[in-house]
Design a protein around this motif. Structure first.
Motif, PDB file in Angstrom:
ATOM      1  N   PRO A 269      29.302  13.681  44.209  1.00  0.00           N
ATOM      2  CA  PRO A 269      29.525  12.253  44.490  1.00  0.00           C
ATOM      3  C   PRO A 269      30.978  11.941  44.808  1.00  0.00           C
ATOM      4  O   PRO A 269      31.272  11.091  45.648  1.00  0.00           O
ATOM      5  CB  PRO A 269      29.061  11.578  43.191  1.00  0.00           C
ATOM      6  N   LYS A 270      31.917  12.619  44.086  1.00  0.00           N
ATOM      7  CA  LYS A 270      33.330  12.456  44.365  1.00  0.00           C
ATOM      8  C   LYS A 270      33.951  13.827  44.575  1.00  0.00           C
ATOM      9  O   LYS A 270      33.516  14.819  43.972  1.00  0.00           O
ATOM     10  CB  LYS A 270      34.025  11.731  43.211  1.00  0.00           C
ATOM     11  N   PRO A 271      34.957  13.914  45.450  1.00  0.00           N
ATOM     12  CA  PRO A 271      35.525  15.225  45.792  1.00  0.00           C
ATOM     13  C   PRO A 271      35.953  16.001  44.565  1.00  0.00           C
ATOM     14  O   PRO A 271      36.663  15.488  43.692  1.00  0.00           O
ATOM     15  CB  PRO A 271      36.720  14.861  46.689  1.00  0.00           C
ATOM     16  N   THR A 272      35.520  17.270  44.516  1.00  0.00           N
ATOM     17  CA  THR A 272      35.818  18.153  43.396  1.00  0.00           C
ATOM     18  C   THR A 272      36.045  19.557  43.944  1.00  0.00           C
ATOM     19  O   THR A 272      35.281  20.022  44.793  1.00  0.00           O
ATOM     20  CB  THR A 272      34.670  18.166  42.377  1.00  0.00           C
ATOM     21  N   GLY A 273      37.106  20.209  43.455  1.00  0.00           N
ATOM     22  CA  GLY A 273      37.372  21.568  43.898  1.00  0.00           C
ATOM     23  C   GLY A 273      38.753  22.015  43.504  1.00  0.00           C
ATOM     24  O   GLY A 273      39.454  21.378  42.707  1.00  0.00           O
ATOM     25  N   ASN A 274      39.199  23.134  44.075  1.00  0.00           N
ATOM     26  CA  ASN A 274      40.539  23.663  43.827  1.00  0.00           C
ATOM     27  C   ASN A 274      40.964  24.466  45.036  1.00  0.00           C
ATOM     28  O   ASN A 274      40.126  24.875  45.852  1.00  0.00           O
ATOM     29  CB  ASN A 274      40.567  24.522  42.558  1.00  0.00           C
ATOM     30  N   TRP A 275      42.257  24.699  45.136  1.00  0.00           N
ATOM     31  CA  TRP A 275      42.757  25.462  46.278  1.00  0.00           C
ATOM     32  C   TRP A 275      44.055  26.162  45.915  1.00  0.00           C
ATOM     33  O   TRP A 275      44.756  25.796  44.963  1.00  0.00           O
ATOM     34  CB  TRP A 275      42.958  24.553  47.486  1.00  0.00           C
ATOM     35  N   LYS A 276      44.375  27.152  46.731  1.00  0.00           N
ATOM     36  CA  LYS A 276      45.633  27.875  46.637  1.00  0.00           C
ATOM     37  C   LYS A 276      45.926  28.439  48.009  1.00  0.00           C
ATOM     38  O   LYS A 276      45.053  29.028  48.648  1.00  0.00           O
ATOM     39  CB  LYS A 276      45.552  28.992  45.604  1.00  0.00           C
ATOM     40  N   GLY A 277      47.171  28.235  48.442  1.00  0.00           N
ATOM     41  CA  GLY A 277      47.497  28.721  49.771  1.00  0.00           C
ATOM     42  C   GLY A 277      48.944  28.488  50.102  1.00  0.00           C
ATOM     43  O   GLY A 277      49.774  28.207  49.235  1.00  0.00           O
TER      44      GLY A 277
END
Length: 996
Positions: free
Chosen positions: A713-721
């Motif tokens: 429903p709402k943006p969820t996540g993780n990143w690395k770069g």
């Protein structure tokens, strides 16, 4: 006196004379009397001769007249064979009749023959049939110049016999052939009949010829028809008839022509012609067999039914054989030949229209009707239709078809009204098909369907191929073209459920093109292929692969998108779900050009051309609800489920962005060498991995890996770069728009990592910029940004730039994506400004420790000139310009910072205060004013002599600091002096102010 012998002789002679002469007179009188009894008012007989000894009768000039008309017999000769009577034979050796006129009229009282009235005959009693011992016969009948008229229902028919004869009609010689000949006219049309028959044989037979020339049908049929009939009949026929133990055998050869036939105002036929032969066998149960072999032609037929429909047929023809046979098992009809219909046209009273230029069927057909009710229809051949057109005004539907061709075999079986078996092996071709409805028109050059069709009442199954050639769909704003479509496989239909029961095969589309209403290209797709289609369960379609490409999207002859191809593997779709195992995207090139309002103008124009003008809202208004009505909640529809296993690039993708929001418009390019997204599932909120590798513009390297919940429903996540070697000048127009500064040079390196938790962003970004240089471009915007920064951007950059000409920043970002203020500009103007300010201040504090604690930011106005950062000052003893150890330690710190950051510019301002005035003592008021003293110094409550001495002291202090730094090899271009300051009221320590 006569003797007895003489008397007897005379008596015999007299008796013979009486017997000879009396019968003619008696017959003449009796004939006239009978005619008068039947209604003749006057009877005139010119001559009547009767020889009872020979059986000869000759009647001449009979005329009977009356109010009803007249009857004329010119000459009648009858020759009866008297000796045959003794053998119980009534034998008329000859009958000759000529110059005779008989008018027949059917009236309410009975039949009239001229003046004669014959009342209806009484029905004889139904006695048991008795076989007569007498036989009869006629050796010759000759008719010459005979006219018979018959008036039936106020219509008069005329039969004129020029010559007629009947020979050898004898019941005692059943095998003897009788011959009939007749030449004359029927209603002024030539008539000729010739026949040889054996009517009294054990197996009667007849062989006849019938010729009629242009016989008008109206006078014959109109009395019996509800509407007037017109037309002419011409025949040249050979008719045969025979009878055996099984029944009757009938045969015909020759021609029949009907011309200019009309049935009232409702129907008409120009000509109907039959040329050929027919055969029929009739038994006690009815027709046993029938066959025909020949040609039937029809020209110019038309018909109409008021308030229903009208039709027209230019011509029709059948050439071939047909047969019908009946048996105890049932009936069978066969046909082998060619059927042709030319220029058929039908139109209903409501305006519906159907027409075709030609229909041609060539082949065989068979129909079997079994006694149990089963029906079997089979056919083999080909069917051709040309120039078909149809129109339905109610639905505004129009259909045009250049040609339809069907070739193959078909067999259909029906039991008790239900389809029990269907088998067909065929090829169907449609050429130049056009279908239009209101503002839509579909055109198809050719469609070919070839294969096998089998089925029954439950369903149909087809196995074969479907192919199309150029197709075009025209809308008011759009044109869609398709060069070819090909499908090979099988399909099954459940007739009871009205749905597909199985599907298999491969499908391919070639060269699809999209154009606007002016013909300008919008999109072009080289091919689209579906491999191994299947229907594993109802309403679930599956394909092993979908292969698409190349694709090109254009606008005004400029390319918006180029796609080499897309490969989709293991896909399935249903009404509530879709699933794809993997999508491989080929080489891609596309771009976005925004206008001055930041809108993608070219893509927006492209979408407008594709969608067309929005349709007016014509939906009817909802009925008003009463105030106390309870709300009706519609059941919530089950969401559509979608799952994608993996999406990846199989070749580089290039994305270009050109923004007209900046000047000059600048293009930024992102080239992706790798893009991989996995585990997309609309029914799950679990994040799936993604990976991105690419190049920004020409040299900037981009890497990004992480996880993202695409359907949460709402943006969820993780990143690395990170980003490496990214040249910043191409971004200068966007930097100038948001900060007022132009990026003259710089190379960016970024390490980033972060998380998205239900729309909340939290990230840590490490930035390094090599050789960063900026300059003012928009003073107002730059001033506003400097206010947020708390110092000029150039100052901050000079502080942060190390000896290797690099700037290093830690840029944390936190915020909510739901916040409308959280965007690009907020990140640049707020977050980056705060981070830059903190980074600059942190460096100064660290570099000048322990003197950095005294650093202060000056409150800046937008257009402020001068120092924005005040460093800790260099302190002096009152009245002295000598550097003490503490000052020397501090200047050593400044020396190191200035050498490490050669971009820093340092202002030095010497200052004299109250303690300096007290240390130096009083000075005479007569001293001249000090030249160049500051306005602040002049305002002090000191004498001019004191002011000059204090001003000189402040200047020496500044010079002392500058000399020290220059002797320490600090670049003189980094050092700037200012007017000395004297404040005899200040209680602060004597000093040299330092500012950046």
């Amino acid at each position: 006196m006569l003797n007895r012998k003489t008397y007897i002789l005379l008596s015999v002679v007299a008796l013979l004379l009486l017997i000879t002469l009396a019968p003619p007179l008696l017959a003449r009188w009796q004939l006239a009397k009978q005619l008068e009894n039947f209604g003749a008012e006057q009877v005139d007989i010119k001559g009547l001769y009767l020889n009872i000894w020979t059986g000869f009768l000759h009647l001449q000039g009979l005329e009977a007249t009356g109010q009803r008309g007249e009857l004329r017999v010119g000459d009648l000769q009858l020759d009866l064979e008297i000796p045959a009577l003794f053998q119980r034979r009534l034998h008329l050796d000859r009958i000759a009749l000529s110059r005779t006129f008989v008018p027949l009229v059917q009236g309410a009282e009975g039949w009239q023959a001229g003046p004669l009235l014959f009342p209806p005959a009484q029905e004889p009693a139904a006695d048991e049939p008795r076989k007569s011992a007498w036989s009869w016969g006629l050796s010759q009948l000759a008719l010459d110049d005979i006219e018979v008229t018959a008036t039936l229902k106020q219509a008069t028919q005329r039969l004129y016999i020029d010559q007629a004869s009947l020979d050898l009609l004898r019941t005692w010689e059943p095998g003897q052939a009788s011959r009939i000949q007749l030449e004359g006219q029927l209603n002024e049309s030539a008539l000729k009949i010739t026949s040889n028959a054996t009517p009294f044989a054990a197996a009667p037979a007849a062989d006849s010829q019938l010729r009629i020339e242009a016989l008008q049908l109206g006078p014959l049929l109109n009395p019996w028809m509800p509407v007037p009939v017109e037309g002419a009949l011409t025949t040249d026929l050979s008719l045969t008839f025979s009878q055996d133990a099984d029944g009757l055998l009938l045969a015909q050869e020759g021609s029949i022509d009907l011309q200019n036939v009309r049935y009232g105002e409702q129907a008409g036929i120009g000509q109907v012609s039959w040329q050929g032969s027919t055969r029929a066998a009739v038994g006690s149960e009815g027709l046993r067999t029938a066959s025909l072999d020949g040609t039937l032609e029809l020209n110019s037929a038309e018909g109409s039914q008021p308030d229903v429909a009208s039709g027209r047929l230019e011509g029709a023809a059948w050439e071939g054989t047909a047969s019908l046979a009946r048996s105890e098992a049932g009936q069978q009809a066969d046909a082998d030949g060619t059927l042709t219909l030319r220029a058929t046209e039908v139109e209903t009273a409501q305006g519906a229209h159907l027409s075709q230029a030609q229909l041609r069927w060539q082949g065989t057909a068979q129909v079997k009707l079994e006694t149990e009710g089963a029906v079997t229809v089979s056919t083999r051949g080909n069917l051709n239709l040309a120039d078909i057109a149809a129109r339905q005004p109610e639905s505004a539907l129009e259909l045009a078809l250049g040609q339809l061709q069907w070739e193959g075999t078909a067999e259909l079986a029906q039991t008790e009204g239900t389809l029990s078996d269907l088998q067909s092996q065929h090829r169907l071709t449609l050429d130049n098909l056009e279908l239009g409805r209101q503002t839509m028109r579909l055109a198809e050059k050719a469609v070919t369907l070839e294969g096998t069709l089998v089925g029954n009442g439950d369903g149909l199954d087809f196995e074969g191929t479907l192919g199309t050639e150029p197709l075009s769909l025209t809308l008011p704003h759009l044109q869609l073209g398709l060069q070819a479509l090909a499908w090979q496989g099988g399909v099954g239909v459940d007739l009871a459920q009205g749905s597909l029961k199985h599907l298999s095969g491969d499908a391919r589309l070639e060269q699809m093109a999209l154009q606007d209403d002016a013909g300008a290209p919008l999109a072009a797709l080289e091919s689209l292929a579906l491999e191994n289609l299947s229907l594993p369960q109802p309403d679930l379609y599956r394909a092993q692969a979908l292969v698409l490409g190349p694709l090109q999207v254009t606008l005004d002859k400029a390319t918006l998108l180029q796609l080499e191809g897309v490969d989709v593997s293991q896909l399935s779709a249903g009404p509530k779900q879709a699933e794809v195992e993997q999508i491989n995207v080929g080489a891609l090139k596309t771009g976005v050009v925004t206008d001055k309002q930041g809108r993608p103008a070219r893509w927006s124009r492209w979408l407008t051309k594709v969608k067309g003008a929005p349709a007016a809202d014509t939906a009817p208004a909802s009925p008003a609800q009463p105030d106390d009505a309870e709300p009706v909640n519609a059941p919530e529809a089950e969401p559509f489920a979608f799952r994608l296993g993996k999406l990846q690039l199989s070749a580089p993708a290039t994305l270009a962005y050109t923004g007209a929001t900046v000047h000059p418009p600048t293009t930024l390019t992102l080239t992706l060498a790798k893009l991989q997204v996995e585990q997309l599932d609309s029914s799950s909120e679990a994040p799936g991995p993604f990976s991105v590798q690419g190049r920004i513009n020409r040299f900037g390297e981009l890497t990004l890996d992480g996880q993202y919940a695409w359907f949460a429903p709402k943006p969820t996540g993780n990143w690395k770069g990170g980003i490496e070697d990214l040249s910043l000048p191409p971004f200068s127009p966007y930097m100038a728009r948001y900060t007022g500064y132009q990026l003259s040079s710089g190379q960016l390196y970024v390490d980033t990592q972060g998380t998205l938790d239900k729309g909340l962003v939290k990230s840590q970004n490490e930035l390094r910029i090599n050789n960063l240089q900026v300059k003012h471009q928009a003073p107002e915007a730059a001033g506003a940004f400097d206010q947020q920064l708390g110092m000029p951007l150039e100052t901050a950059i000079s502080i942060l730039t190390d000896g290797d000409n690099n700037v290093a920043l830690s840029l944390p970002i936190e915020g909510s994506l739901d916040d409308p203020e959280f965007g690009y500009q907020s990140i640049i103007n707020t977050v980056m400004a705060n981070v830059t300010k903190k980074a600059a201040m942190a460096y100064l504090v660290t570099a000048l420790q322990p003197y950095g604690a005294l650093i202060a930011l000056t409150r800046m106005a937008v257009k402020q000139q001068g120092s924005a950062i005040e460093l800790a000052p260099v302190y002096f003893a009152p009245g002295s310009d000598e550097l003490d150890p503490e000052a020397l330690n501090y200047l050593a710190k400044l020396e190191g910072m200035l050498k490490e950051r050669d971009g820093i510019r340092l202002n030095l301002c010497g200052t004299a205060v109250k303690a300096d005035a007290e240390a130096l003592g009083a000075i005479a008021d007569t001293q001249p004013p000090v030249a160049g003293a500051s306005q602040a110094a002049r305002s002090m409550l000191v004498s001019e002599a004191q002011l000059r001495i204090l001003n000189d002291l402040a200047q020496r202090r500044a010079d002392r600091v500058m000399d020290y730094l220059q002797q320490a090899a600090v670049n003189p271009k980094q050092l700037f002096g200012c007017l000395p300051e004297v404040d005899s009221t200040s209680t602060e320590r004597p000093r040299v102010k330092l500012g950046l």
